[in-house]
Structure formats: C-alpha cells, structure tokens
Design a protein around this motif. Structure first.
Motif, PDB file in Angstrom:
ATOM      1  N   TYR A  71      40.331  69.474 134.988  1.00  0.00           N
ATOM      2  CA  TYR A  71      41.308  70.214 135.792  1.00  0.00           C
ATOM      3  C   TYR A  71      42.569  69.390 136.038  1.00  0.00           C
ATOM      4  CZ  TYR A  71      37.812  73.820 136.631  1.00  0.00           C
ATOM      5  OH  TYR A  71      36.899  74.826 136.458  1.00  0.00           O
ATOM      6  N   ARG A  72      42.411  68.067 136.050  1.00  0.00           N
ATOM      7  CA  ARG A  72      43.569  67.201 136.294  1.00  0.00           C
ATOM      8  C   ARG A  72      44.508  67.152 135.093  1.00  0.00           C
ATOM      9  NH1 ARG A  72      47.462  65.653 137.041  1.00  0.00           N
ATOM     10  NH2 ARG A  72      48.361  64.037 138.351  1.00  0.00           N
ATOM     11  N   VAL A  90      50.129  67.221 129.875  1.00  0.00           N
ATOM     12  CA  VAL A  90      49.989  68.278 128.872  1.00  0.00           C
ATOM     13  C   VAL A  90      48.657  68.099 128.152  1.00  0.00           C
ATOM     14  CG1 VAL A  90      50.958  69.299 126.773  1.00  0.00           C
ATOM     15  CG2 VAL A  90      52.484  68.432 128.563  1.00  0.00           C
ATOM     16  N   LEU A  91      47.922  69.182 127.977  1.00  0.00           N
ATOM     17  CA  LEU A  91      46.673  69.171 127.218  1.00  0.00           C
ATOM     18  C   LEU A  91      46.866  70.005 125.957  1.00  0.00           C
ATOM     19  CD1 LEU A  91      43.665  68.602 126.744  1.00  0.00           C
ATOM     20  CD2 LEU A  91      43.145  70.570 128.204  1.00  0.00           C
ATOM     21  N   ILE A  92      46.778  69.355 124.794  1.00  0.00           N
ATOM     22  CA  ILE A  92      46.941  70.034 123.510  1.00  0.00           C
ATOM     23  C   ILE A  92      45.573  70.135 122.836  1.00  0.00           C
ATOM     24  CG2 ILE A  92      48.081  70.021 121.268  1.00  0.00           C
ATOM     25  CD1 ILE A  92      50.275  68.291 122.501  1.00  0.00           C
ATOM     26  N   GLN A  93      45.147  71.352 122.538  1.00  0.00           N
ATOM     27  CA  GLN A  93      43.864  71.571 121.884  1.00  0.00           C
ATOM     28  C   GLN A  93      44.057  72.356 120.593  1.00  0.00           C
ATOM     29  OE1 GLN A  93      40.315  71.926 124.795  1.00  0.00           O
ATOM     30  NE2 GLN A  93      41.925  73.118 125.797  1.00  0.00           N
ATOM     31  N   GLY A  94      43.115  72.226 119.691  1.00  0.00           N
ATOM     32  CA  GLY A  94      43.185  72.924 118.411  1.00  0.00           C
ATOM     33  C   GLY A  94      42.306  72.236 117.398  1.00  0.00           C
ATOM     34  N   GLU A  95      42.046  72.916 116.306  1.00  0.00           N
ATOM     35  CA  GLU A  95      41.220  72.350 115.246  1.00  0.00           C
ATOM     36  C   GLU A  95      41.899  71.133 114.621  1.00  0.00           C
ATOM     37  OE1 GLU A  95      40.264  75.344 112.378  1.00  0.00           O
ATOM     38  OE2 GLU A  95      39.444  76.736 113.880  1.00  0.00           O
TER      39      GLU A  95
END
Length: 283
Positions: free
Chosen positions: A169-170, A34-39
């Motif tokens: 991408y992984r 899981v990739l979690i992004q945000g400020e």
C-alpha cells in the motif's frame, strides 16, 4: 544509431499505452512513489527512465537496483550503506543507493524478490524519509523518489504471504500497468521497423524492408517475451549470414508463426500518429 549505447525510445500508437505515458508524465514532477507492473519485456525499465526524465530533477542521479540479483547478506548494505568495521569485510564506509541518488530516482527492480525482513526496513525508510547505515549511529535524511518495478502481480504476492501488505500500500501510490505486446498489435510493425533499421546501422548491414508476408508473421506471433523477444528476433534476422532471400524466409528460420483464429485479421492502426519519447539511457 546504436540503440545499445545511445539509449532507447518508447514507440507506440496504442491508445492504452499513450494514456499510460500521459499519466506518467503528469505525475513525474511530483515526489510520489510509482509502482510499475507488467510482464517481462514490456518496457517497465524504459517507463521508469521516462518518469525520471520528466521529473523535477532529470539531471540528478538515476540509480537502479535489481532486488533479485543481490544475496540477502548484501542487500541492506547496497540499499542503505554501511560504516567501516560494521561487519566482517566492511573495510571502509559504503554509501548506499538511497544516498547516491540524492534528489534523483531510486529504481527497485523486481521488488517482489526482496526478502521480507528487508521489506520492513524499506517501509520505514519510505515513511520516515531517512535511512540508517549498517553500524551507523544516526539516521540520514534522504530525498530520492522511489520507483518500484515488478513482473508479477504484487497483490497476489501479498495474498500468498510473499510480500508485505503495508509495503504494497505504501508503494502503490501511482500504479502503472503496462500491456503485453499481444495487446498492442498495432505497434508491432512500428517496433519491427525501428529495430530493423537500428540493428542494420549498428552492424553495417544492408537489408530489404520487411515484406508483407514477414510482417504478417510478426503480427500473428504470440510474443510471450514481449518487446524484448521481438527486438532479439529482429537482431537475429539482421545477423544471419549468408542470406539472399526475402525477409519472411529469414524470419521463418527464427519464429514459428502462430496460426490466426478463423475470421480474424491483424489489428488496424488507429488514426492517431505514434508517440516517440526519447529519454535517458538506463544505468
């Protein structure tokens, strides 16, 4: 309830955030990265803990590592471990984060700050599901789920040559991007009342409710630091002493209210109820 020691809740009635929680819960039982992004301050670490709590092994270790806080010389050892005598100062065997997590979760916070050479090694670990301790003679299989966290857009970092494209991408199997607090206006009153109550209880303070003027100030403020800034503001408001005035007078000493644009009003709360998701304390 002392939220600094017991744990934290995800509180929202924002539809976009509710959709993110629904998606996170649906993929949590899988082993997908899981990739979690945000400020900064939007709750990325809380969402990572939420995914772990709803995984197949919520009682397994939850191991978090801040990639920006480690010197380059120690980062590989922290992640993968080392054998005794493998380098100067290696006076004993060290078990790395991936081994410590066992069948649990490894959280790589601020993954964008990971050195490029270590990114290549992490890519191999994710592909082969095995690690090599520094100085080791054989690979060690691992079975931990990985959650990567970034407060910058990794796609931009790839374009700028600061992050490996193949690693991006992984890890970008399940992308979750959290909205900033300025896009969750309907949550500000809920969060403010939650923080006020908890910090009053934690500090044995008695304080009046947030009056209408104070709430308008909070809703119209820009909150560049997002939820973390809102939480700090309410804690500061609780601790300011002595004070006998209304809450909006107290807040006026802390925040400079943003001037709302002409003809605009604070966002109305949607009819659905708020979601309160209690989960494990962060490690």
């Amino acid at each position: 309830m002392d939220i600094s020691t017991i744990g934290k809740e995800i509180i929202t009635r924002n539809r976009k955030f509710q959709d993110i929680l629904s998606r996170a819960r649906s993929v949590a039982p899988s082993t997908a990265t899981v990739l979690i992004q945000g400020e900064s301050g939007t709750g990325k670490e809380l969402l990572a803990a939420y995914v772990h709590h709803h995984s197949r092994n919520p009682q397994a270790p939850y191991v978090a590592l801040n990639c920006a806080a480690l010197p380059d010389t120690l980062a590989e050892s922290e992640l993968f471990g080392h054998e005794k005598g493998s380098f100067t100062g290696a006076i004993g065997r060290k078990i790395g984060k991936f081994e410590l997590a066992k069948k649990g979760t490894v959280v790589l916070d601020e993954i964008s700050e990971m050195p490029l050479p270590l990114q290549a090694k992490l890519l191999r670990v994710l592909q082969e599901k095995e690690i090599d301790r520094i100085g080791g003679t054989r690979p060690i299989p691992i079975d931990a789920r990985v959650i990567a966290i970034s407060n910058i857009d990794l796609k931009t970092a790839v374009t700028e040559g600061k992050f490996r494209q193949d690693l991006y991408y992984r890890i970008n199997v399940i992308p979750l991007t959290l909205p900033p607090l300025r896009e969750r206006k309907e949550d500000i009153s809920l969060l403010a009342e939650y923080f006020l109550k908890n910090y009053c209880l934690a500090n044995q303070k008695t304080i009046n409710e947030i009056d209408d003027i104070a709430m308008k100030m909070l809703i119209n403020y820009s909150w560049k630091g997002n939820i973390r800034e809102l939480e700090n503001t309410l804690e500061r408001a609780v601790l300011i002493q002595p004070f006998d005035g209304a809450m909006h007078q107290r807040l006026a000493e802390i925040v400079a209210p943003a001037t709302p644009r002409a003809g605009t009003r604070p966002a109305a709360a949607p009819p659905s109820g708020f979601v309160s998701c209690r989960h494990l304390p962060l490690t």
